[in-house]
Scaffold this motif. Structure first.
Motif, PDB file in Angstrom:
ATOM      1  N   LYS A 111     -12.449  30.434  23.395  1.00  0.00           N
ATOM      2  CA  LYS A 111     -13.444  29.367  23.372  1.00  0.00           C
ATOM      3  C   LYS A 111     -14.009  29.225  24.782  1.00  0.00           C
ATOM      4  O   LYS A 111     -13.306  29.431  25.776  1.00  0.00           O
ATOM      5  CB  LYS A 111     -12.795  28.056  22.924  1.00  0.00           C
ATOM      6  N   VAL A 112     -15.294  28.862  24.891  1.00  0.00           N
ATOM      7  CA  VAL A 112     -15.920  28.681  26.191  1.00  0.00           C
ATOM      8  C   VAL A 112     -16.710  27.381  26.191  1.00  0.00           C
ATOM      9  O   VAL A 112     -17.388  27.037  25.217  1.00  0.00           O
ATOM     10  CB  VAL A 112     -16.837  29.881  26.546  1.00  0.00           C
ATOM     11  N   TYR A 113     -16.560  26.622  27.292  1.00  0.00           N
ATOM     12  CA  TYR A 113     -17.339  25.403  27.529  1.00  0.00           C
ATOM     13  C   TYR A 113     -18.332  25.680  28.649  1.00  0.00           C
ATOM     14  O   TYR A 113     -18.098  26.530  29.509  1.00  0.00           O
ATOM     15  CB  TYR A 113     -16.419  24.249  27.939  1.00  0.00           C
ATOM     16  N   ASP A 115      -4.148  30.268  22.751  1.00  0.00           N
ATOM     17  CA  ASP A 115      -5.528  29.843  22.955  1.00  0.00           C
ATOM     18  C   ASP A 115      -5.963  30.192  24.367  1.00  0.00           C
ATOM     19  O   ASP A 115      -5.204  30.005  25.334  1.00  0.00           O
ATOM     20  CB  ASP A 115      -5.660  28.332  22.742  1.00  0.00           C
ATOM     21  N   ALA A 116      -7.196  30.685  24.505  1.00  0.00           N
ATOM     22  CA  ALA A 116      -7.806  30.990  25.789  1.00  0.00           C
ATOM     23  C   ALA A 116      -9.095  30.193  25.897  1.00  0.00           C
ATOM     24  O   ALA A 116     -10.031  30.409  25.112  1.00  0.00           O
ATOM     25  CB  ALA A 116      -8.087  32.485  25.922  1.00  0.00           C
ATOM     26  N   ILE A 117      -9.137  29.260  26.849  1.00  0.00           N
ATOM     27  CA  ILE A 117     -10.268  28.356  27.017  1.00  0.00           C
ATOM     28  C   ILE A 117     -10.884  28.625  28.377  1.00  0.00           C
ATOM     29  O   ILE A 117     -10.185  28.623  29.395  1.00  0.00           O
ATOM     30  CB  ILE A 117      -9.816  26.887  26.911  1.00  0.00           C
ATOM     31  N   SER A 118     -12.191  28.863  28.400  1.00  0.00           N
ATOM     32  CA  SER A 118     -12.889  29.214  29.639  1.00  0.00           C
ATOM     33  C   SER A 118     -13.962  28.187  29.951  1.00  0.00           C
ATOM     34  O   SER A 118     -14.588  27.628  29.037  1.00  0.00           O
ATOM     35  CB  SER A 118     -13.525  30.604  29.533  1.00  0.00           C
ATOM     36  N   PHE A 119     -14.175  27.959  31.253  1.00  0.00           N
ATOM     37  CA  PHE A 119     -15.232  27.072  31.735  1.00  0.00           C
ATOM     38  C   PHE A 119     -16.301  27.936  32.401  1.00  0.00           C
ATOM     39  O   PHE A 119     -16.038  28.584  33.417  1.00  0.00           O
ATOM     40  CB  PHE A 119     -14.699  26.063  32.741  1.00  0.00           C
ATOM     41  N   MET A 146     -17.431  41.205  21.889  1.00  0.00           N
ATOM     42  CA  MET A 146     -17.493  40.072  20.967  1.00  0.00           C
ATOM     43  C   MET A 146     -18.161  38.896  21.677  1.00  0.00           C
ATOM     44  O   MET A 146     -18.201  38.840  22.912  1.00  0.00           O
ATOM     45  CB  MET A 146     -16.100  39.660  20.472  1.00  0.00           C
ATOM     46  N   LYS A 147     -18.702  38.023  20.893  1.00  0.00           N
ATOM     47  CA  LYS A 147     -19.313  36.806  21.396  1.00  0.00           C
ATOM     48  C   LYS A 147     -18.270  35.698  21.378  1.00  0.00           C
ATOM     49  O   LYS A 147     -17.693  35.390  20.333  1.00  0.00           O
ATOM     50  CB  LYS A 147     -20.519  36.414  20.525  1.00  0.00           C
ATOM     51  N   ILE A 148     -18.009  35.099  22.535  1.00  0.00           N
ATOM     52  CA  ILE A 148     -17.009  34.042  22.606  1.00  0.00           C
ATOM     53  C   ILE A 148     -17.600  32.765  22.022  1.00  0.00           C
ATOM     54  O   ILE A 148     -18.692  32.341  22.420  1.00  0.00           O
ATOM     55  CB  ILE A 148     -16.570  33.820  24.066  1.00  0.00           C
ATOM     56  N   PRO A 149     -16.910  32.121  21.077  1.00  0.00           N
ATOM     57  CA  PRO A 149     -17.429  30.878  20.501  1.00  0.00           C
ATOM     58  C   PRO A 149     -17.621  29.795  21.558  1.00  0.00           C
ATOM     59  O   PRO A 149     -16.819  29.654  22.483  1.00  0.00           O
ATOM     60  CB  PRO A 149     -16.352  30.471  19.485  1.00  0.00           C
TER      61      PRO A 149
END
Length: 559
Positions: A234-236, A355-359, A377-380
């Protein structure tokens, strides 16, 4: 370990030494992972292999099994000396070398092989004595091993097997010249077995493999994606000033018992760790400035569960097997797309989920397209909800003068990091940092400009007041030429000195003028301050005197 990551091939199906099988069984290795099942038939037969597989799929065990089986079944050479190692395993970072050493002792528990761990930052004399006493296997980072090789504490001239782990990271850290230095001092590629394993095999790594390996077999474990499918990514897209509040909000809404946060810079890593500790989390920090022993103790505390969060730079992104990591945060997107794969590979290891969360802030979001192209792949994308932005905790009040109290884990680690920075500055000749943050260099110390004893940087020392002398009151100065009166004008004296240093060339047939009396030429001319001139000035004066004597034509006839 999940059954999804294992094959139906057991280690017992290979012709392995009984003591090695006993160690594998004790360590819990029964069935092979795909990279182990693909590589072992070739490596056990003595072939060179360059293997690529996702992080956390058992590459370390793949080359350790082949290594131990080779050393157990083939006796060492009769002419082998005590300092001659039989095998060398090279790792790019200290943490990875420590992890390999830990796995090597587990798998080789019953083999009786002597393993030496060599890396920088700690125990120089202890490591040197261990190598001089003799080891069979060296697990090392390149720089420290080269130091011992140059000091003849160990020799790599009888190496039977050479293994490189995470070779692409060797390029990133600038170790390739060191690697080639060591390879040139080993037996030829055809006289040793060479193994290379990594999560990514770039063209430059393959070029190194083909240059220094004996017709290696390239093995790639085919997967549907570059990253593990069990990692939920996931990316914010927060603003830079929203990253810390967003991190606090996300951590507050999840069970963050074992979470890793990756930051690109050492100072950013320390700032994030301090903020999380003020928010009440048990935090450890891993960066290049934290001393090695402190890094090891913090990592051990995180593995045991004493610390719930570990904030780290990319020194912890490779090869570390920390069981049960549930979440990985990319507080800063990495500069290199391959580092993204290794970072999120700290979770969902051996078939588990994570889970891998990116900023992707305005500073580092430019690297997101390259990351998505690399992982194919496209990160959600997740929206930044204002409710997730928690206020930052207040700063801790400074201690009063003379107050003593126990430092927190982060304060202790940062104090050690600052001490390590100061030690490196003094070692590298950077001098001490003066009050107010100014650094004093050794050149300034040699010239008497020490802290408190001279002007600050950028200020010229005030000139001493010179007494005004009149022509009548001035003391008589000794003139090098008694026919000439002393110059009362400083500019006139400077012009006279220039004329003396450059005498005219005599005309044809004219009598040569005496450039300078011998008594004056041999006399050391002093400067205006009364001190003798520098050596360079004296040499120039002497050489000019010699040249003028040689250029003067002789009085007798020429032959």
């Amino acid at each position: 370990m999940s059954d999804k990551t294992l094959t139906d091939i057991c280690f017992e199906s290979f012709d392995l030494h009984p003591n090695l099988l006993k160690g594998l069984d004790k360590a819990g290795f029964i069935r092979c992972t795909p990279i182990q099942a693909m590589s072992l038939p070739l490596t056990l037969a003595g072939r060179d292999v360059a293997g690529q597989a996702q992080t956390g799929t058992g590459k370390t065990a793949a080359f350790l099994v082949a290594l131990y089986n080779h050393l157990l079944n083939k006796p060492s050479k009769a002419a082998r000396r005590a300092q001659d190692a039989r095998a060398v395993i090279l790792a790019p970072t200290r943490e990875l070398a420590i992890q390999i050493d830990k796995d090597a002792h587990q798998i080789g528990y019953y083999t009786g092989m002597r393993v030496g761990l060599v890396y920088g930052g700690v125990d120089y004399e202890k490591q040197r004595k261990q190598l001089e006493d003799g080891v069979d296997i060296i697990i090392a980072t390149p720089g420290r091993l080269i130091d011992f090789v140059k000091q003849h504490a160990v020799s790599v001239g009888a190496v039977e097997m050479m293994i490189m782990d995470e070779a692409d990271r060797m390029f990133d850290l600038g170790f390739i010249k060191d690697i080639r230095f060591l390879l040139r001092r080993m037996p030829g590629a055809s006289e040793r077995q060479n193994l290379l394993f990594s999560a990514t095999l770039s063209h430059r790594v393959l070029e190194l493999a083909y240059d220094h390996m004996n017709d290696p077999e390239k093995l790639v474990v085919e997967t549907e994606s570059v990253t593990a499918s069990s990692v939920r990514q996931k990316v914010y897209f927060p603003a830079t000033e929203e990253k810390l509040p967003l991190l606090l909000g996300l951590l507050g809404g999840m069970d963050a018992n074992r979470t890793m946060v990756f930051v690109n810079t050492k100072f950013g890593c320390e700032r994030v760790a301090l903020t999380l500790e003020r928010a009440g989390y048990k935090v450890g920090v891993l960066s290049g400035d934290v001393p090695q022993k402190k890094r090891e103790s913090l990592l051990a505390g995180f593995v045991k569960g004493d610390l719930s969060l570990l904030v780290a730079t990319d020194v912890a992104a490779r090869g570390l097997h920390i069981p049960g990591v549930s979440h990985v945060f990319n507080f800063d997107l990495p500069f290199d797309a391959e580092d993204y794969v290794h970072r999120i590979g700290r979770t969902a290891r051996l078939g588990a989920e994570g889970d891998a969360i990116s900023f992707a802030c305005d500073e580092y979001a430019i690297g997101l397209p390259d990351i998505e192209a690399f992982i194919e792949m496209k990160i959600p994308v997740a929206a930044v909800d204002p409710a997730l932005l928690l206020p930052l905790p207040p700063r801790r009040a400074p201690r009063a003068h003379g107050e003593t109290g126990g430092e927190t884990v982060i304060e202790d680690a940062l104090s050690a990091a600052n001490a390590e920075r100061q030690r490196r500055r003094e070692r590298d000749g950077g001098g001490r940092r003066r009050e107010g943050g100014e650094r004093s260099s050794p050149a300034r110390a040699r010239s008497g400009m020490l802290p408190g004893g001279g002007p600050s940087r950028g200020e010229r020392p005030p000139r001493a007041a010179q007494p005004q002398e009149t022509v009548a009151e001035a003391p008589a100065r000794v003139s090098p030429n008694p026919e000439r009166a002393p110059a009362t004008n400083p500019n006139e004296g400077e012009q006279q000195r220039k004329r003396r240093r450059r005498p005219r060339r005599p005309q044809d047939g004219a009598a040569p003028a005496d450039p300078m009396p011998p008594a004056v030429a041999d006399k050391t001319v002093t400067s205006s301050g009364g001190e003798p001139p520098k050596l360079r000035t004296r040499l120039k004066q002497k050489m000019k005197s010699w040249f003028q004597q040689f250029r003067a034509p002789s009085s007798g006839p020429r032959h």
